[in-house]
Scaffold this motif. Structure first.
Motif, PDB file in Angstrom:
ATOM      1  N   ILE A   1       0.889  -1.266   0.024  1.00  0.00           N
ATOM      2  CA  ILE A   1      -0.174  -0.070  -0.116  1.00  0.00           C
ATOM      3  C   ILE A   1       0.855   1.173   0.059  1.00  0.00           C
ATOM      4  CG2 ILE A   1      -1.811   1.138   1.294  1.00  0.00           C
ATOM      5  CD1 ILE A   1      -2.510  -1.548   2.714  1.00  0.00           C
ATOM      6  N   VAL A   2       0.652   2.216  -0.993  1.00  0.00           N
ATOM      7  CA  VAL A   2       1.468   3.199  -0.958  1.00  0.00           C
ATOM      8  C   VAL A   2       0.534   4.386  -1.565  1.00  0.00           C
ATOM      9  CG1 VAL A   2       2.224   2.835  -3.417  1.00  0.00           C
ATOM     10  CG2 VAL A   2       3.696   4.252  -2.294  1.00  0.00           C
ATOM     11  N   GLY A   3       1.107   5.561  -0.869  1.00  0.00           N
ATOM     12  CA  GLY A   3       0.450   7.007  -1.203  1.00  0.00           C
ATOM     13  C   GLY A   3      -1.073   7.173  -0.355  1.00  0.00           C
ATOM     14  N   GLY A   4      -1.595   8.204  -0.476  1.00  0.00           N
ATOM     15  CA  GLY A   4      -2.603   8.507   0.474  1.00  0.00           C
ATOM     16  C   GLY A   4      -2.541   8.981   1.710  1.00  0.00           C
ATOM     17  N   ASN A   5      -3.541   9.377   2.527  1.00  0.00           N
ATOM     18  CA  ASN A   5      -3.085   9.796   4.005  1.00  0.00           C
ATOM     19  C   ASN A   5      -2.929   8.594   4.883  1.00  0.00           C
ATOM     20  OD1 ASN A   5      -5.878   8.872   4.682  1.00  0.00           O
ATOM     21  ND2 ASN A   5      -6.453  10.730   4.079  1.00  0.00           N
ATOM     22  N   SER A   6      -2.565   8.757   5.922  1.00  0.00           N
ATOM     23  CA  SER A   6      -2.329   7.418   6.997  1.00  0.00           C
ATOM     24  C   SER A   6      -3.495   6.882   7.244  1.00  0.00           C
ATOM     25  CB  SER A   6      -1.472   7.934   8.394  1.00  0.00           C
ATOM     26  OG  SER A   6      -2.355   8.989   8.999  1.00  0.00           O
ATOM     27  N   ARG A   7      -4.787   7.544   7.486  1.00  0.00           N
ATOM     28  CA  ARG A   7      -5.668   6.834   7.836  1.00  0.00           C
ATOM     29  C   ARG A   7      -6.348   5.693   6.883  1.00  0.00           C
ATOM     30  NH1 ARG A   7     -11.782   9.579   9.411  1.00  0.00           N
ATOM     31  NH2 ARG A   7     -12.848   7.764   9.585  1.00  0.00           N
ATOM     32  N   SER A   8      -6.323   6.199   5.434  1.00  0.00           N
ATOM     33  CA  SER A   8      -6.650   5.310   4.219  1.00  0.00           C
ATOM     34  C   SER A   8      -5.780   4.243   4.213  1.00  0.00           C
ATOM     35  CB  SER A   8      -6.581   6.112   3.166  1.00  0.00           C
ATOM     36  OG  SER A   8      -6.741   5.360   1.926  1.00  0.00           O
ATOM     37  N   ARG A   9      -4.276   4.295   4.458  1.00  0.00           N
ATOM     38  CA  ARG A   9      -3.407   3.123   4.475  1.00  0.00           C
ATOM     39  C   ARG A   9      -3.626   2.272   5.377  1.00  0.00           C
ATOM     40  NH1 ARG A   9       0.261   7.392   3.357  1.00  0.00           N
ATOM     41  NH2 ARG A   9       1.068   7.591   5.442  1.00  0.00           N
ATOM     42  N   ALA A  10      -4.220   2.722   6.866  1.00  0.00           N
ATOM     43  CA  ALA A  10      -4.159   1.810   8.057  1.00  0.00           C
ATOM     44  C   ALA A  10      -5.611   0.953   7.638  1.00  0.00           C
ATOM     45  CB  ALA A  10      -4.558   2.699   9.236  1.00  0.00           C
ATOM     46  N   GLU A  11      -6.661   1.756   6.890  1.00  0.00           N
ATOM     47  CA  GLU A  11      -7.949   1.105   6.576  1.00  0.00           C
ATOM     48  C   GLU A  11      -7.627   0.067   5.536  1.00  0.00           C
ATOM     49  OE1 GLU A  11     -10.533   4.160   5.223  1.00  0.00           O
ATOM     50  OE2 GLU A  11     -11.182   4.842   7.400  1.00  0.00           O
ATOM     51  N   GLN A  12      -6.832   0.144   4.488  1.00  0.00           N
ATOM     52  CA  GLN A  12      -6.807  -0.644   3.578  1.00  0.00           C
ATOM     53  C   GLN A  12      -5.959  -1.770   4.310  1.00  0.00           C
ATOM     54  OE1 GLN A  12      -5.157   1.044  -0.223  1.00  0.00           O
ATOM     55  NE2 GLN A  12      -5.300   2.922   0.654  1.00  0.00           N
ATOM     56  N   SER A  13      -4.961  -1.496   5.054  1.00  0.00           N
ATOM     57  CA  SER A  13      -3.988  -2.445   5.713  1.00  0.00           C
ATOM     58  C   SER A  13      -5.152  -3.629   6.509  1.00  0.00           C
ATOM     59  CB  SER A  13      -2.978  -1.924   6.629  1.00  0.00           C
ATOM     60  OG  SER A  13      -2.066  -2.933   7.273  1.00  0.00           O
ATOM     61  N   ARG A  14      -5.899  -3.002   7.614  1.00  0.00           N
ATOM     62  CA  ARG A  14      -6.761  -3.566   8.244  1.00  0.00           C
ATOM     63  C   ARG A  14      -7.642  -4.974   7.492  1.00  0.00           C
ATOM     64  NH1 ARG A  14      -7.169   0.689  11.406  1.00  0.00           N
ATOM     65  NH2 ARG A  14      -8.901   1.685  10.287  1.00  0.00           N
ATOM     66  N   LEU A  15      -8.283  -4.263   6.285  1.00  0.00           N
ATOM     67  CA  LEU A  15      -9.085  -4.974   5.375  1.00  0.00           C
ATOM     68  C   LEU A  15      -8.215  -6.226   4.818  1.00  0.00           C
ATOM     69  CD1 LEU A  15     -11.881  -5.493   4.184  1.00  0.00           C
ATOM     70  CD2 LEU A  15     -11.144  -4.023   2.208  1.00  0.00           C
ATOM     71  N   ILE A  16      -7.266  -5.925   4.318  1.00  0.00           N
ATOM     72  CA  ILE A  16      -6.056  -7.072   3.771  1.00  0.00           C
ATOM     73  C   ILE A  16      -5.866  -8.054   4.699  1.00  0.00           C
ATOM     74  CG2 ILE A  16      -3.852  -7.178   2.749  1.00  0.00           C
ATOM     75  CD1 ILE A  16      -4.289  -4.377   1.388  1.00  0.00           C
ATOM     76  N   MET A  17      -5.496  -7.579   5.762  1.00  0.00           N
ATOM     77  CA  MET A  17      -5.013  -8.537   6.762  1.00  0.00           C
ATOM     78  C   MET A  17      -6.317  -9.285   7.270  1.00  0.00           C
ATOM     79  SD  MET A  17      -1.960  -6.913   8.827  1.00  0.00           S
ATOM     80  CE  MET A  17      -2.913  -5.325   9.423  1.00  0.00           C
TER      81      MET A  17
ATOM     82  N   VAL B   1      -2.101  -1.699  -8.892  1.00  0.00           N
ATOM     83  CA  VAL B   1      -3.535  -1.308  -9.073  1.00  0.00           C
ATOM     84  C   VAL B   1      -3.621   0.147  -8.503  1.00  0.00           C
ATOM     85  CG1 VAL B   1      -5.646  -1.661  -7.832  1.00  0.00           C
ATOM     86  CG2 VAL B   1      -4.029  -3.683  -8.653  1.00  0.00           C
ATOM     87  N   ALA B   2      -4.494   0.929  -9.465  1.00  0.00           N
ATOM     88  CA  ALA B   2      -4.560   2.329  -8.870  1.00  0.00           C
ATOM     89  C   ALA B   2      -5.987   2.457  -8.160  1.00  0.00           C
ATOM     90  CB  ALA B   2      -4.845   3.293 -10.172  1.00  0.00           C
ATOM     91  N   ALA B   3      -6.004   3.440  -7.234  1.00  0.00           N
ATOM     92  CA  ALA B   3      -7.118   3.351  -6.082  1.00  0.00           C
ATOM     93  C   ALA B   3      -7.558   4.811  -5.979  1.00  0.00           C
ATOM     94  CB  ALA B   3      -6.954   2.487  -4.969  1.00  0.00           C
ATOM     95  N   LYS B   4      -8.625   5.090  -6.120  1.00  0.00           N
ATOM     96  CA  LYS B   4      -9.221   6.561  -5.832  1.00  0.00           C
ATOM     97  C   LYS B   4     -10.680   6.769  -5.459  1.00  0.00           C
ATOM     98  CE  LYS B   4      -9.919   9.711  -8.554  1.00  0.00           C
ATOM     99  NZ  LYS B   4      -9.747  10.826  -9.589  1.00  0.00           N
TER     100      LYS B   4
ATOM    101  N   PRO C   1     -13.230   4.111  -0.424  1.00  0.00           N
ATOM    102  CA  PRO C   1     -12.540   2.756   0.348  1.00  0.00           C
ATOM    103  C   PRO C   1     -12.684   1.445  -0.282  1.00  0.00           C
ATOM    104  CG  PRO C   1     -14.852   3.540   1.518  1.00  0.00           C
ATOM    105  CD  PRO C   1     -14.241   4.491   0.498  1.00  0.00           C
ATOM    106  N   LEU C   2     -11.724   0.731  -0.071  1.00  0.00           N
ATOM    107  CA  LEU C   2     -11.594  -0.523  -0.542  1.00  0.00           C
ATOM    108  C   LEU C   2     -12.839  -1.313   0.080  1.00  0.00           C
ATOM    109  CD1 LEU C   2      -7.921  -1.556  -0.611  1.00  0.00           C
ATOM    110  CD2 LEU C   2      -9.349  -0.750  -2.420  1.00  0.00           C
TER     111      LEU C   2
END
Length: 228
Positions: free
Chosen positions: A9-25, A78-81, A104-105
């Motif tokens: 996960i790269v880019g975006g703000n820290s909250r978005s990265r944290a949300e993506q990370s939680r879902l992935i795990m 993969v692009a995301a917005k 959000p994903l």
């Protein structure tokens, strides 16, 4: 469950990265998080898939893929917005991205990307790897050797290249031999294919040779390149 993969996960703000990370795990996959492209290139991923968003996409997916290629990274992207438009999605896929997700994903979207990764990422990564290798080899050419390759890619003979570059045919032969050696190409068709794989175009639209030496297209160009 499908085979576990690593999602970067790269880019975006820290909250978005944290949300993506939680879902992935939560879905049983592994997440690696990078604040920006510099951090990702400093620890380049060699497997899995990259999800890029925010400022990383500011210059466009094409520029991002070029930057990754220059750094030797061929991991599928993969692009995301939020709320991507249909035209954006089409252009992004055409530029070479594996997919385009809305933020959000959702679990459904991420499941689709993982399935896409398993079915297509090998071919996708191979194409990216060939692009990077081709650009690296072509980047080692001198300006004159690159010009010779460009004209050969237009189906021109040594005589026509000499006339356009205002040098002797013998000098063209020397540059051509050096170019083939640096590219490690056994045939002109292989050098031309490498140029196409690198996604390179002639930077200026110079006048082409006289009609008798003018390049052909399609099967005729391929045949000429193979016979040179």
């Amino acid at each position: 469950m499908e085979q576990r993969i690593t999602i970067h996960i790269v880019g975006g703000n820290s909250r978005s990265r944290a949300e993506q990370s939680r879902l992935i795990m939560a879905m049983g996959h592994h997440a690696e998080v990078y604040s920006d492209l510099v951090e990702l290139i400093d620890r380049p991923p060699r497997s899995g898939v990259i999800i890029a968003s925010g400022d990383v996409l500011a210059c466009g997916i094409g520029r991002l893929l070029d930057n990754l290629a220059d750094a030797g990274v061929w991991t599928p992207v993969v692009a995301a917005k939020p709320d991507p438009q249909v035209e954006e999605v089409v252009q992004t896929i055409q530029a070479g991205a594996l997919d385009f997700l809305p933020l959000p994903l959702s679990q459904q979207d991420l499941t689709r990307v993982v399935a896409h990764f398993h079915s297509d990422a090998g071919r996708h990564a191979d194409a990216r790897r060939r692009l990077i290798d081709a650009r690296r080899r072509i980047g080692a050419l001198s300006p004159r050797e690159r010009e010779v390759l460009d004209w050969l890619s237009q189906g021109c003979s040594n005589k026509a290249i000499a006339r356009n570059l205002e040098i002797s045919p013998r000098t063209v032969e020397i540059h051509r031999a050096n170019m083939m050696g640096k590219l490690k190409a056994d045939h002109v068709a292989e050098a031309v294919r490498m140029r196409l794989e690198a996604g390179l175009m002639i930077e200026s639209e110079e006048s082409l040779p006289e009609e008798s030496d003018a390049p052909d297209t399609g099967a005729t160009l391929t045949r000429k390149a193979a016979n040179n």
